[in-house]
Design an enzyme around this catalytic site. Sequence first.
Site, short mmCIF file in Angstrom:
data_model
loop_
_atom_site.label_atom_id
_atom_site.label_comp_id
_atom_site.label_asym_id
_atom_site.label_seq_id
_atom_site.Cartn_x
_atom_site.Cartn_y
_atom_site.Cartn_z
N GLU A 78 -35.19 4.28 3.10
CA GLU A 78 -35.09 3.06 3.25
C GLU A 78 -34.57 3.35 1.51
OE1 GLU A 78 -33.74 1.02 4.69
OE2 GLU A 78 -35.83 0.68 6.71
N HIS A 97 -42.19 -2.03 -0.12
CA HIS A 97 -41.89 -2.93 1.27
C HIS A 97 -42.92 -2.18 2.24
CE1 HIS A 97 -39.72 -3.02 4.98
NE2 HIS A 97 -39.42 -1.38 5.29
N HIS A 99 -44.46 -4.12 6.75
CA HIS A 99 -44.17 -4.63 8.04
C HIS A 99 -44.99 -5.58 8.04
CE1 HIS A 99 -41.73 -1.07 9.55
NE2 HIS A 99 -41.01 -1.43 8.00
N HIS A 160 -37.27 -6.91 10.43
CA HIS A 160 -38.03 -6.04 10.26
C HIS A 160 -38.69 -6.44 9.17
CE1 HIS A 160 -36.58 -2.37 7.02
NE2 HIS A 160 -38.08 -2.16 7.85
ZN LIG Z 1 -38.99 -1.41 6.97
#
Ligand SMILES: [Zn+2]
Length: 286
Positions: A78, A97, A99, A160
């Site tokens: 990513e 980042h 989730h 996502h």
């Molecule tokens: Zn991710």
Amino acid sequence: MSTRLEEQTRAEIVEAGRRMYARGFVASNDGNISARLDDTRLLTTPKSVSKGFMTPDMMVVVDYEGKKLSGDRDASSELPMHLEIYRSRPDINAVVHAHPPTATGFAVAGIPLTRAVLAEVVTTLGSIPIAEYGTPSTAELPAAVRKYIKAHDGLLLANHGAVTCCRTVMTAYYKMETIEHFARISLVARLLGREHLISREEVERLQGLRGMYGIAAPAPLCADPSELAAGDEVLCQVLEAPESSSARLVPDVSSALRQASRDGEIRLTYGELTALITDAVKNLRD
Ligand SMILES: [Zn+2]
């Protein structure tokens, strides 16, 4: 050669990863964190490692094209999304980042967190839109993020997760915490069937206080929200805040029923239906 700043940044990334994992914002080896070291080098988390159990030596040093400069491991797939954010936002030094489940639930449902509900969120983030779905690890995701990141410090990523950026690793991490907390509160309010919004006038007052708290405003509110549809890049924020302090965005059940009886058709959200049944049961008992 490792400088004191680099050592401190490595330690901060380890700590942010530990908190992210402990709070359940990621599962397995998900999530990634990065930070600027200087004008040519970034520090980032390695792939295939739980972010809750990293050590400072695991970090990868890369340039702004994503090329590895040092480190025993490889950077996350990513990384291009992080690089895009650094290119778009010269004012920020760190990207997180994850989730987080409730915020990601909103991203899956296609519901952005753009209502002015909590003073803290209005002050620190403003609105949190959803960047369109892009396949993870492809150029689609950086492109989707590019559209919104100039005007927002926090985004939901459709189907996502979420991404935040700020001046330090810990402040970027705190923005992720704020998004998840906001999502949980929004979910509860919506399950209860209504949300009272903060008025536009109060939103402007809160944003005026940012300087006092040392918070850099990501972007002004859009004077005309329809301008958003026009350009490729969003440069202002849309925040749902009523002009009148007594206005409600989500009508309560009684007004929904009045509207329904006028239209001869009943349309209720799940939350409104639940509130209606709860009210009916309560009336029976009374
Ligand atoms: Zn991710």
